[in-house]
Motif scaffolding. Structure first.
Motif, PDB file in Angstrom:
ATOM      1  N   MET A   1      21.691 -22.465   8.909  1.00 22.85           N
ATOM      2  CA  MET A   1      21.403 -21.050   9.034  1.00 22.85           C
ATOM      3  C   MET A   1      20.501 -20.627   7.884  1.00 22.85           C
ATOM      4  O   MET A   1      20.682 -21.024   6.761  1.00 22.85           O
ATOM      5  N   ARG A   2      19.548 -19.793   8.168  1.00 27.77           N
ATOM      6  CA  ARG A   2      18.601 -19.335   7.166  1.00 27.77           C
ATOM      7  C   ARG A   2      18.973 -17.918   6.742  1.00 27.77           C
ATOM      8  O   ARG A   2      19.314 -17.099   7.541  1.00 27.77           O
ATOM      9  N   LYS A   3      18.908 -17.653   5.455  1.00 29.70           N
ATOM     10  CA  LYS A   3      19.078 -16.301   4.937  1.00 29.70           C
ATOM     11  C   LYS A   3      17.833 -15.952   4.140  1.00 29.70           C
ATOM     12  O   LYS A   3      17.290 -16.797   3.461  1.00 29.70           O
ATOM     13  N   TYR A   4      17.372 -14.679   4.220  1.00 25.30           N
ATOM     14  CA  TYR A   4      16.158 -14.251   3.524  1.00 25.30           C
ATOM     15  C   TYR A   4      16.240 -12.832   2.944  1.00 25.30           C
ATOM     16  O   TYR A   4      17.040 -12.066   3.362  1.00 25.30           O
ATOM     17  N   LEU A   5      15.185 -12.400   2.190  1.00 24.96           N
ATOM     18  CA  LEU A   5      14.925 -11.001   1.813  1.00 24.96           C
ATOM     19  C   LEU A   5      13.833 -10.795   0.758  1.00 24.96           C
ATOM     20  O   LEU A   5      13.607 -11.643  -0.043  1.00 24.96           O
ATOM     21  N   ALA A   6      13.210  -9.539   0.641  1.00 21.87           N
ATOM     22  CA  ALA A   6      12.272  -9.108  -0.414  1.00 21.87           C
ATOM     23  C   ALA A   6      11.234  -8.061   0.002  1.00 21.87           C
ATOM     24  O   ALA A   6      10.894  -7.986   1.146  1.00 21.87           O
ATOM     25  N   VAL A   7      10.697  -7.173  -0.830  1.00 19.57           N
ATOM     26  CA  VAL A   7       9.609  -6.164  -0.762  1.00 19.57           C
ATOM     27  C   VAL A   7       9.579  -5.524  -2.140  1.00 19.57           C
ATOM     28  O   VAL A   7      10.366  -5.854  -2.977  1.00 19.57           O
ATOM     29  N   PHE A  26      22.124  -1.777  -3.477  1.00 16.54           N
ATOM     30  CA  PHE A  26      22.178  -3.201  -3.770  1.00 16.54           C
ATOM     31  C   PHE A  26      20.766  -3.747  -3.786  1.00 16.54           C
ATOM     32  O   PHE A  26      19.844  -3.155  -3.238  1.00 16.54           O
ATOM     33  N   LEU A  27      20.593  -4.869  -4.446  1.00 15.46           N
ATOM     34  CA  LEU A  27      19.299  -5.521  -4.538  1.00 15.46           C
ATOM     35  C   LEU A  27      19.176  -6.499  -3.384  1.00 15.46           C
ATOM     36  O   LEU A  27      20.051  -7.331  -3.170  1.00 15.46           O
ATOM     37  N   LEU A  28      18.083  -6.392  -2.637  1.00 14.27           N
ATOM     38  CA  LEU A  28      17.798  -7.295  -1.535  1.00 14.27           C
ATOM     39  C   LEU A  28      16.731  -8.272  -2.015  1.00 14.27           C
ATOM     40  O   LEU A  28      15.661  -7.857  -2.457  1.00 14.27           O
TER      41      LEU A  28
END
Length: 107
Positions: A1-7, A26-28
């Motif tokens: 399973m892949r998990k991701y995040l950011a901007v 919260f910080l993504l």
């Protein structure tokens, strides 16, 4: 399973906001190899996803953003859904956002 995040901006989830409720932050973090094109947060008790908090933008790989949940609810338990540029979709259910602090998507 892949998990991701950011901007690099603040995402605000403002569904409805009575004055008495506290905002959750919260910080993504997107530590995955693919850009995040959709990010959804809904109360775990909801049967539907709220709107895409990225609103047509992306959160590139190796970026992070502060997410503020200002929906006026008194719950801490939320579901998170990430949709990625490469077609992957990741859902993480029943997270305690009052205790979370940071959520990271990775490969």
């Amino acid at each position: 399973m892949r998990k991701y995040l950011a901007v690099a901006a603040v995402l605000t989830c403002a569904f409805t906001a009575p004055a008495a409720a506290e905002n959750l932050e919260f910080l993504l973090v997107n530590s995955s190899s693919s850009a995040l094109t959709g990010f959804y947060v809904s109360a775990a008790s909801s049967e539907h996803w709220e709107e895409n908090l990225l609103e047509g933008q992306i959160l590139a790989s190796n970026y992070e953003v502060t997410v503020t949940i200002a929906d006026g609810l008194t719950t801490c338990i939320y579901d998170i859904r990430g949709v990625f540029q490469d077609g992957d979709v990741v859902e993480d259910m029943a997270l305690d956002l009052c205790e979370l602090g940071e959520y990271t998507f990775t490969d």
